[in-house]
Design an enzyme around this catalytic site. Structure first.
Site, PDB file in Angstrom:
ATOM      1  N   GLY A  35      -4.810  -5.737  -0.794  1.00  0.00           N
ATOM      2  CA  GLY A  35      -3.715  -4.795  -0.586  1.00  0.00           C
ATOM      3  C   GLY A  35      -3.087  -4.566  -1.945  1.00  0.00           C
ATOM      4  O   GLY A  35      -2.435  -5.459  -2.483  1.00  0.00           O
ATOM      5  N   HIS A  36      -3.345  -3.409  -2.540  1.00  0.00           N
ATOM      6  CA  HIS A  36      -2.868  -3.119  -3.898  1.00  0.00           C
ATOM      7  C   HIS A  36      -1.769  -2.049  -3.816  1.00  0.00           C
ATOM      8  O   HIS A  36      -2.011  -0.939  -3.351  1.00  0.00           O
ATOM      9  CB  HIS A  36      -4.033  -2.650  -4.783  1.00  0.00           C
ATOM     10  CG  HIS A  36      -5.067  -3.726  -4.991  1.00  0.00           C
ATOM     11  ND1 HIS A  36      -6.195  -3.554  -5.736  1.00  0.00           N
ATOM     12  CD2 HIS A  36      -5.104  -5.003  -4.544  1.00  0.00           C
ATOM     13  CE1 HIS A  36      -6.886  -4.684  -5.737  1.00  0.00           C
ATOM     14  NE2 HIS A  36      -6.258  -5.573  -5.016  1.00  0.00           N
TER      15      HIS A  36
ATOM     16  N   ASP B 191      -2.529 -10.856  -5.380  1.00  0.00           N
ATOM     17  CA  ASP B 191      -1.216 -10.200  -5.319  1.00  0.00           C
ATOM     18  C   ASP B 191      -0.431 -10.311  -6.617  1.00  0.00           C
ATOM     19  O   ASP B 191       0.803 -10.348  -6.617  1.00  0.00           O
ATOM     20  CB  ASP B 191      -0.376 -10.769  -4.144  1.00  0.00           C
ATOM     21  CG  ASP B 191      -1.083 -10.607  -2.818  1.00  0.00           C
ATOM     22  OD1 ASP B 191      -1.813  -9.618  -2.656  1.00  0.00           O
ATOM     23  OD2 ASP B 191      -0.907 -11.482  -1.947  1.00  0.00           O
TER      24      ASP B 191
HETATM   25  P1  GDP Z   1      -2.082  -6.744  -5.998  1.00  0.00           P
HETATM   26  O1  GDP Z   1      -2.760  -7.130  -4.749  1.00  0.00           O
HETATM   27  O2  GDP Z   1      -2.419  -7.634  -7.144  1.00  0.00           O
HETATM   28  O3  GDP Z   1      -2.254  -5.295  -6.350  1.00  0.00           O
HETATM   29  O4  GDP Z   1      -0.521  -6.951  -5.729  1.00  0.00           O
HETATM   30  P2  GDP Z   1       0.293  -6.534  -4.387  1.00  0.00           P
HETATM   31  O5  GDP Z   1       0.460  -5.065  -4.366  1.00  0.00           O
HETATM   32  O6  GDP Z   1      -0.301  -7.177  -3.191  1.00  0.00           O
HETATM   33  O7  GDP Z   1       1.652  -7.301  -4.629  1.00  0.00           O
HETATM   34  C1  GDP Z   1       2.447  -7.042  -5.731  1.00  0.00           C
HETATM   35  C2  GDP Z   1       3.836  -6.621  -5.222  1.00  0.00           C
HETATM   36  O8  GDP Z   1       4.752  -6.678  -6.286  1.00  0.00           O
HETATM   37  C3  GDP Z   1       3.872  -5.185  -4.729  1.00  0.00           C
HETATM   38  O9  GDP Z   1       4.835  -5.086  -3.712  1.00  0.00           O
HETATM   39  C4  GDP Z   1       4.328  -4.411  -5.964  1.00  0.00           C
HETATM   40  O10 GDP Z   1       5.003  -3.194  -5.638  1.00  0.00           O
HETATM   41  C5  GDP Z   1       5.293  -5.385  -6.573  1.00  0.00           C
HETATM   42  N1  GDP Z   1       5.408  -5.339  -8.038  1.00  0.00           N
HETATM   43  C6  GDP Z   1       4.452  -5.086  -8.957  1.00  0.00           C
HETATM   44  N2  GDP Z   1       4.954  -5.249 -10.205  1.00  0.00           N
HETATM   45  C7  GDP Z   1       6.245  -5.597 -10.053  1.00  0.00           C
HETATM   46  C8  GDP Z   1       7.289  -5.945 -10.965  1.00  0.00           C
HETATM   47  O11 GDP Z   1       7.131  -5.963 -12.179  1.00  0.00           O
HETATM   48  N3  GDP Z   1       8.493  -6.284 -10.421  1.00  0.00           N
HETATM   49  C9  GDP Z   1       8.723  -6.308  -9.087  1.00  0.00           C
HETATM   50  N4  GDP Z   1       9.926  -6.658  -8.655  1.00  0.00           N
HETATM   51  N5  GDP Z   1       7.753  -6.003  -8.198  1.00  0.00           N
HETATM   52  C10 GDP Z   1       6.533  -5.663  -8.679  1.00  0.00           C
HETATM   53  P1  IMO Z   2      -5.327  -8.768  -3.272  1.00  0.00           P
HETATM   54  O1  IMO Z   2      -6.488  -7.961  -3.794  1.00  0.00           O
HETATM   55  C1  IMO Z   2      -3.891 -12.532  -1.651  1.00  0.00           C
HETATM   56  C2  IMO Z   2      -6.639 -14.767   0.910  1.00  0.00           C
HETATM   57  C3  IMO Z   2      -6.301 -14.926   2.367  1.00  0.00           C
HETATM   58  C4  IMO Z   2      -6.932 -16.289   2.649  1.00  0.00           C
HETATM   59  C5  IMO Z   2      -8.196 -16.248   1.805  1.00  0.00           C
HETATM   60  C6  IMO Z   2      -9.453 -15.865   2.578  1.00  0.00           C
HETATM   61  O2  IMO Z   2      -4.301  -7.950  -2.594  1.00  0.00           O
HETATM   62  O3  IMO Z   2      -4.782  -9.653  -4.333  1.00  0.00           O
HETATM   63  P2  IMO Z   2     -10.348 -13.532   3.491  1.00  0.00           P
HETATM   64  O4  IMO Z   2      -9.757 -12.569   4.472  1.00  0.00           O
HETATM   65  O5  IMO Z   2     -10.607 -12.951   2.151  1.00  0.00           O
HETATM   66  O6  IMO Z   2     -11.545 -14.248   4.031  1.00  0.00           O
HETATM   67  O7  IMO Z   2      -9.208 -14.671   3.309  1.00  0.00           O
HETATM   68  O8  IMO Z   2      -7.968 -15.291   0.780  1.00  0.00           O
HETATM   69  N1  IMO Z   2      -6.687 -13.376   0.426  1.00  0.00           N
HETATM   70  C7  IMO Z   2      -5.760 -12.837  -0.376  1.00  0.00           C
HETATM   71  N2  IMO Z   2      -4.594 -13.343  -0.833  1.00  0.00           N
HETATM   72  N3  IMO Z   2      -4.297 -11.317  -2.049  1.00  0.00           N
HETATM   73  C8  IMO Z   2      -5.465 -10.799  -1.618  1.00  0.00           C
HETATM   74  O9  IMO Z   2      -5.983  -9.650  -2.096  1.00  0.00           O
HETATM   75  C9  IMO Z   2      -6.238 -11.553  -0.709  1.00  0.00           C
HETATM   76  N4  IMO Z   2      -7.421 -11.361  -0.072  1.00  0.00           N
HETATM   77  C10 IMO Z   2      -7.691 -12.483   0.599  1.00  0.00           C
HETATM   78  O10 IMO Z   2      -4.912 -14.924   2.572  1.00  0.00           O
HETATM   79  O11 IMO Z   2      -6.100 -17.295   2.132  1.00  0.00           O
HETATM   80 MG    MG Z   3      -2.305  -7.638  -2.757  1.00  0.00          MG
END
Ligand code: GDP
Ligand code: IMO
Ligand code: MG
Length: 421
Positions: free
Chosen positions: A40-41, A13
């Site tokens: 979840g991107h 994340d």
């Molecule tokens: P990923 O899994 O690495 O793609 O990241 P996620 O999408 O799960 O989580 C990142 C969260 O931060 C999302 O809700 C993005 O919309 C948000 N986000 C990304 N870059 C920024 C930033 O520079 N500032 C803020 N406030 N939110 C951001």
């Molecule tokens: P992105 O790509 C954050 C974490 C779960 C748990 C561990 C194992 O959005 O960064 P799993 O379901 O993979 O067997 O769970 O890994 N986890 C993540 N945490 N971002 C993710 O993906 C994750 N995918 C799995 O919360 O701790």
């Molecule tokens: Mg994510």
């Protein structure tokens, strides 16, 4: 013309989706190399939020072709649900999405098995997407691959064998297990819809490399969720770190030109496991609220804490980072002071090695350096030189400790809010 890996440097994340989306503007292709619908991107374009779980974040750019590599585990319903969502948003994916013949499928048995393990004492807080059990079957050589969809009878027989194995292991104790026919029919109805997407993705990507096309390899999760390098056993069941991008799509290491490691300006993690700089106080809550730190896949609260230099430094080594993307710097806007963990103490003594297991990582006490905050809204800035001095100081302090250039700084979730250096 280059091949770039984008990888998370912490516990997932980090904002990989946003960074991949930005880099996709110049990419011919984007490929996912590991993980599954546990990811979840998130991408925000004109206030519209897109959350992608399996399909590469490049899909939002019309000129980019997307690939799901052999290293990914694919839940057919998640895949089809995402396509439906993209279609409903008017995003044309026709001829732009390919699924590797060699990718393994997540079956309903994997999801039941994931749920069952998470009710026991070995719970690790998974996303319940069947990821661990799907990789377990892959490594045990009983997995079902996308290419198996081409022969229904053979597919059914493989799934039946796995069903029998599952039933015998759970010794009738899994009350959610339906009869084989009840399980097979809806599963086949979904899974068979994947057939039009099947392809020799490795051959396609090798061709792109030969042509000198721009290719992005999109990691899911993060370095400390890596089954080898992470906080085992509180990890995912694949290798998110950059080394596995090559095997996850079938391109050799000499073809990689750049590794962008994405770090949040602080640290978060979802699920269980050690987290030395975790803040279980008002500041932690403030960061969670300001950064909207709730899981993009499960909606769970993300645990929040300060940036951790020893953790990041090791991630830089593991990934062979060439440059850093720093995200969510704006989330720290309101703070008087920001703490930076620059080392650890164990049993009262400073240690000069990385914690060797989760017990040590649980016991270390961070050594902090205090950095003054900037108390200014960073989302209004688009160039580095104009940033408040204290924000520049935080960035350059990180660069000094990490010995790597921070080339992208994200200051808002919106696509266009990025400072390039
Ligand atoms: P990923 O899994 O690495 O793609 O990241 P996620 O999408 O799960 O989580 C990142 C969260 O931060 C999302 O809700 C993005 O919309 C948000 N986000 C990304 N870059 C920024 C930033 O520079 N500032 C803020 N406030 N939110 C951001
Ligand atoms: P992105 O790509 C954050 C974490 C779960 C748990 C561990 C194992 O959005 O960064 P799993 O379901 O993979 O067997 O769970 O890994 N986890 C993540 N945490 N971002 C993710 O993906 C994750 N995918 C799995 O919360 O701790
Ligand atoms: Mg994510």
């Amino acid at each position: 013309m280059s091949v770039t890996i984008v990888v998370g440097g912490q516990w997932g994340d980090e904002g990989k989706g946003k960074i991949v989306d930005i880099l996709s503007a110049d990419a011919d292709g984007v490929a996912r190399y590991q993980g599954g619908a546990n990811a979840g991107h998130t991408i925000l374009i004109d206030k519209k939020q897109y959350v992608l779980h399996l399909i590469p974040s490049g899909i939002l750019r019309n000129a980019t072709t997307c690939y799901i590599g052999n290293g990914v585990v694919v839940d057919p319903d998640a895949f089809l649900g995402e396509i439906e969502f993209l279609n409903s948003e008017g995003i044309d994916i026709e001829g732009r999405l390919f699924l590797s013949n060699n990718a393994h499928l997540v079956t309903p048995l994997h999801i039941l098995s994931d749920k069952a393990s998470e009710t026991g004492s070995n719970k690790i807080g998974t996303t319940l997407r069947g990821i661990g059990p799907a990789y377990t079957d892959k490594i045990s050589r009983i997995g079902i691959r996308a290419i198996d969809l081409l022969n229904e009878a053979d597919f059914k027989s493989k799934l039946h064998n796995n069903y029998e194995l599952f039933a015998s292991r759970s010794a009738g104790s899994n009350s959610e297990l339906p009869s084989f026919d009840k399980l097979f029919e809806p599963y086949w109805a979904s899974a068979s819809k994947l057939i039009p997407y099947l392809s020799d993705v490795t051959a396609q990507l090798q061709e792109m490399v030969r042509n000198g096309d721009n290719l992005l390899l999109e990691g899911a999760q993060g370095t400390y969720l890596d089954v080898d390098h992470g906080t085992y056993p509180y990890v995912t069941s694949s290798n998110p770190s950059a080394g596995s991008a090559c095997s996850g799509v079938g391109i050799g290491p000499t073809k990689i030109d750049r590794v962008v490691t994405v770090f949040k300006a602080y640290t978060t993690r979802v699920g269980l496991g050690p987290f030395p700089t975790e803040l279980e106080d008002e500041i932690g809550n403030l960061i969670r609220e300001t950064g909207v730190e709730f899981g993009a896949t499960t909606g769970r609260k993300r645990r929040c804490g300060w940036f951790d230099i020893p953790l990041a430094n090791r991630a830089i080594g593991i990934n062979g980072t060439s440059d850093i993307a720093l995200t969510k710097l704006d989330v720290l806007d309101g703070l008087e002071e920001i703490m930076l963990c620059v080392g650890y103490k164990l049993n009262g003594e400073k240690i000069d090695y990385f914690p060797r297991n989760v017990e040590e990582m649980d016991s270390v006490v961070p050594i902090y350096e205090t950095i003054p905050g900037w108390k200014t809204e960073l989302k209004h800035f688009s160039s580095y030189s104009e940033l408040p001095e204290n924000a520049k100081n935080y960035i350059s302090t990180l660069e000094d400790y990490l010995e790597s250039p921070i080339k992208m700084i994200s200051v808002d979730p919106q696509r266009e809010k990025i400072i390039l250096r």
